[in-house]
Write a protein that holds these residues in place. Structure first.
Motif, PDB file in Angstrom:
ATOM      1  N   GLY A   4      -3.879   6.079 -16.263  1.00  0.00           N
ATOM      2  CA  GLY A   4      -2.727   5.256 -16.598  1.00  0.00           C
ATOM      3  C   GLY A   4      -1.509   5.493 -15.732  1.00  0.00           C
ATOM      4  N   VAL A   5      -1.587   6.464 -14.822  1.00  0.00           N
ATOM      5  CA  VAL A   5      -0.453   6.775 -13.954  1.00  0.00           C
ATOM      6  C   VAL A   5      -0.715   6.163 -12.577  1.00  0.00           C
ATOM      7  CG1 VAL A   5       0.918   8.599 -12.880  1.00  0.00           C
ATOM      8  CG2 VAL A   5       0.064   8.887 -15.214  1.00  0.00           C
ATOM      9  N   GLU A   6      -0.032   5.059 -12.313  1.00  0.00           N
ATOM     10  CA  GLU A   6      -0.191   4.355 -11.046  1.00  0.00           C
ATOM     11  C   GLU A   6       0.653   5.039  -9.974  1.00  0.00           C
ATOM     12  OE1 GLU A   6       0.706  -0.115  -9.532  1.00  0.00           O
ATOM     13  OE2 GLU A   6      -0.432   0.080 -11.404  1.00  0.00           O
ATOM     14  N   LEU A   7       0.097   5.144  -8.780  1.00  0.00           N
ATOM     15  CA  LEU A   7       0.800   5.776  -7.668  1.00  0.00           C
ATOM     16  C   LEU A   7       1.823   4.827  -7.068  1.00  0.00           C
ATOM     17  CD1 LEU A   7      -2.277   7.417  -5.945  1.00  0.00           C
ATOM     18  CD2 LEU A   7      -0.664   8.485  -7.549  1.00  0.00           C
ATOM     19  N   SER A   8       2.981   5.380  -6.725  1.00  0.00           N
ATOM     20  CA  SER A   8       4.062   4.607  -6.121  1.00  0.00           C
ATOM     21  C   SER A   8       4.436   5.217  -4.778  1.00  0.00           C
ATOM     22  CB  SER A   8       5.301   4.626  -7.028  1.00  0.00           C
ATOM     23  OG  SER A   8       5.025   4.041  -8.259  1.00  0.00           O
ATOM     24  N   GLU A   9       5.013   4.403  -3.928  1.00  0.00           N
ATOM     25  CA  GLU A   9       5.471   4.855  -2.617  1.00  0.00           C
ATOM     26  C   GLU A   9       6.334   6.108  -2.772  1.00  0.00           C
ATOM     27  OE1 GLU A   9       5.867   5.024   1.403  1.00  0.00           O
ATOM     28  OE2 GLU A   9       4.659   3.523   0.369  1.00  0.00           O
ATOM     29  N   GLY A  10       5.990   7.142  -1.991  1.00  0.00           N
ATOM     30  CA  GLY A  10       6.781   8.361  -1.971  1.00  0.00           C
ATOM     31  C   GLY A  10       6.456   9.375  -3.053  1.00  0.00           C
ATOM     32  N   ASN A  48       0.270  13.219   3.916  1.00  0.00           N
ATOM     33  CA  ASN A  48       0.488  11.823   3.534  1.00  0.00           C
ATOM     34  C   ASN A  48      -0.835  11.078   3.466  1.00  0.00           C
ATOM     35  OD1 ASN A  48       3.295  12.003   3.364  1.00  0.00           O
ATOM     36  ND2 ASN A  48       3.530  11.671   5.555  1.00  0.00           N
ATOM     37  N   VAL A  49      -1.034  10.364   2.359  1.00  0.00           N
ATOM     38  CA  VAL A  49      -2.260   9.601   2.138  1.00  0.00           C
ATOM     39  C   VAL A  49      -1.863   8.213   1.656  1.00  0.00           C
ATOM     40  CG1 VAL A  49      -4.450   9.507   0.891  1.00  0.00           C
ATOM     41  CG2 VAL A  49      -3.455  11.727   1.462  1.00  0.00           C
ATOM     42  N   THR A  50      -2.475   7.176   2.229  1.00  0.00           N
ATOM     43  CA  THR A  50      -2.184   5.804   1.843  1.00  0.00           C
ATOM     44  C   THR A  50      -3.272   5.281   0.919  1.00  0.00           C
ATOM     45  OG1 THR A  50      -1.034   5.431   3.930  1.00  0.00           O
ATOM     46  CG2 THR A  50      -1.727   3.476   2.718  1.00  0.00           C
ATOM     47  N   PHE A  51      -2.849   4.600  -0.145  1.00  0.00           N
ATOM     48  CA  PHE A  51      -3.765   4.051  -1.145  1.00  0.00           C
ATOM     49  C   PHE A  51      -3.550   2.550  -1.274  1.00  0.00           C
ATOM     50  CE2 PHE A  51      -3.412   8.472  -2.362  1.00  0.00           C
ATOM     51  CZ  PHE A  51      -4.708   8.807  -2.692  1.00  0.00           C
ATOM     52  N   MET A  96       0.849  -1.174   0.000  1.00  0.00           N
ATOM     53  CA  MET A  96       0.000   0.000   0.000  1.00  0.00           C
ATOM     54  C   MET A  96       0.893   1.236   0.000  1.00  0.00           C
ATOM     55  SD  MET A  96      -3.278  -1.223   2.338  1.00  0.00           S
ATOM     56  CE  MET A  96      -3.335   0.293   3.167  1.00  0.00           C
ATOM     57  N   PRO A  97       0.944   1.935  -1.119  1.00  0.00           N
ATOM     58  CA  PRO A  97       1.809   3.103  -1.194  1.00  0.00           C
ATOM     59  C   PRO A  97       1.262   4.294  -0.404  1.00  0.00           C
ATOM     60  CG  PRO A  97       0.585   2.859  -3.240  1.00  0.00           C
ATOM     61  CD  PRO A  97       0.282   1.653  -2.401  1.00  0.00           C
ATOM     62  N   THR A  98       2.185   5.005   0.224  1.00  0.00           N
ATOM     63  CA  THR A  98       1.854   6.267   0.862  1.00  0.00           C
ATOM     64  C   THR A  98       2.362   7.371  -0.050  1.00  0.00           C
ATOM     65  OG1 THR A  98       1.964   5.327   3.075  1.00  0.00           O
ATOM     66  CG2 THR A  98       2.177   7.720   2.905  1.00  0.00           C
ATOM     67  N   VAL A  99       1.465   8.296  -0.383  1.00  0.00           N
ATOM     68  CA  VAL A  99       1.731   9.365  -1.329  1.00  0.00           C
ATOM     69  C   VAL A  99       1.522  10.689  -0.612  1.00  0.00           C
ATOM     70  CG1 VAL A  99       0.896  10.379  -3.494  1.00  0.00           C
ATOM     71  CG2 VAL A  99       0.933   7.900  -3.221  1.00  0.00           C
ATOM     72  N   ARG A 100       2.314  11.666  -0.943  1.00  0.00           N
ATOM     73  CA  ARG A 100       2.148  13.007  -0.360  1.00  0.00           C
ATOM     74  C   ARG A 100       1.301  13.840  -1.322  1.00  0.00           C
ATOM     75  NH1 ARG A 100       3.699  14.907   4.157  1.00  0.00           N
ATOM     76  NH2 ARG A 100       4.170  17.090   4.453  1.00  0.00           N
ATOM     77  N   ILE A 101       0.129  14.265  -0.846  1.00  0.00           N
ATOM     78  CA  ILE A 101      -0.782  15.081  -1.646  1.00  0.00           C
ATOM     79  C   ILE A 101      -0.961  16.420  -0.939  1.00  0.00           C
ATOM     80  CG2 ILE A 101      -3.099  15.304  -2.613  1.00  0.00           C
ATOM     81  CD1 ILE A 101      -3.289  12.266  -2.644  1.00  0.00           C
ATOM     82  N   ALA A 154      -6.564   9.303  -6.546  1.00  0.00           N
ATOM     83  CA  ALA A 154      -6.088  10.386  -5.690  1.00  0.00           C
ATOM     84  C   ALA A 154      -6.974  11.618  -5.824  1.00  0.00           C
ATOM     85  CB  ALA A 154      -4.636  10.731  -6.034  1.00  0.00           C
ATOM     86  N   VAL A 155      -7.343  11.957  -7.049  1.00  0.00           N
ATOM     87  CA  VAL A 155      -8.207  13.122  -7.263  1.00  0.00           C
ATOM     88  C   VAL A 155      -9.582  12.873  -6.657  1.00  0.00           C
ATOM     89  CG1 VAL A 155      -9.339  14.568  -8.997  1.00  0.00           C
ATOM     90  CG2 VAL A 155      -6.954  13.885  -9.318  1.00  0.00           C
ATOM     91  N   ALA A 156     -10.123  11.682  -6.846  1.00  0.00           N
ATOM     92  CA  ALA A 156     -11.440  11.355  -6.282  1.00  0.00           C
ATOM     93  C   ALA A 156     -11.424  11.478  -4.763  1.00  0.00           C
ATOM     94  CB  ALA A 156     -11.865   9.956  -6.705  1.00  0.00           C
ATOM     95  N   GLN A 157     -10.385  10.948  -4.134  1.00  0.00           N
ATOM     96  CA  GLN A 157     -10.309  11.008  -2.677  1.00  0.00           C
ATOM     97  C   GLN A 157     -10.132  12.448  -2.196  1.00  0.00           C
ATOM     98  OE1 GLN A 157      -8.077   8.004  -0.698  1.00  0.00           O
ATOM     99  NE2 GLN A 157      -7.582   9.323   1.030  1.00  0.00           N
ATOM    100  N   THR A 158      -9.295  13.202  -2.878  1.00  0.00           N
ATOM    101  CA  THR A 158      -9.023  14.576  -2.468  1.00  0.00           C
ATOM    102  C   THR A 158     -10.230  15.479  -2.643  1.00  0.00           C
ATOM    103  OG1 THR A 158      -6.682  14.294  -3.019  1.00  0.00           O
ATOM    104  CG2 THR A 158      -7.495  16.557  -2.844  1.00  0.00           C
ATOM    105  N   THR A 159     -10.953  15.305  -3.737  1.00  0.00           N
ATOM    106  CA  THR A 159     -12.107  16.169  -4.008  1.00  0.00           C
ATOM    107  C   THR A 159     -13.393  15.660  -3.376  1.00  0.00           C
ATOM    108  OG1 THR A 159     -12.632  15.030  -6.086  1.00  0.00           O
ATOM    109  CG2 THR A 159     -11.148  16.947  -6.212  1.00  0.00           C
TER     110      THR A 159
END
Length: 79
Positions: free
Chosen positions: A61-67, A10-13, A1-6, A22-27
């Motif tokens: 098409g852009v998959e989120l990666s750790e960090g 920090n948000v875990t997906f 489960m990657p943690t991404v900084r938005i 990420a956009v859906a969760q943020t908005t």
């Protein structure tokens, strides 16, 4: 489960999450795979990954990666 900084938070997906997720969760809005609001409304959002703009056509098409570091900017009407 990657943690991404938005936007400095920090948000875990789940694995396989994309910029659309990420956009859906943020908005707080449900989005189609194309990054458009499921309700047919307007979104008014721009996304940058590692300081480079990600066109909406590539969000799914852009998959989120750790960090990863995302900036999600929402247009606001007014002046």
């Amino acid at each position: 489960m990657p943690t991404v900084r938005i936007n400095d938070e920090n948000v875990t997906f789940n694995e396989g999450a994309t910029v659309v997720d990420a956009v859906a969760q943020t908005t707080g809005r449900e989005l189609t795979a194309e990054g458009k609001p499921a309700d047919g409304g307007r979104l008014g959002v721009a996304v940058a990954l590692a300081e480079e703009v990600v066109p909406r056509s590539r969000w799914a098409g852009v998959e989120l990666s750790e960090g990863d570091q995302l900036e999600i900017v929402t247009a606001v009407q007014g002046g």
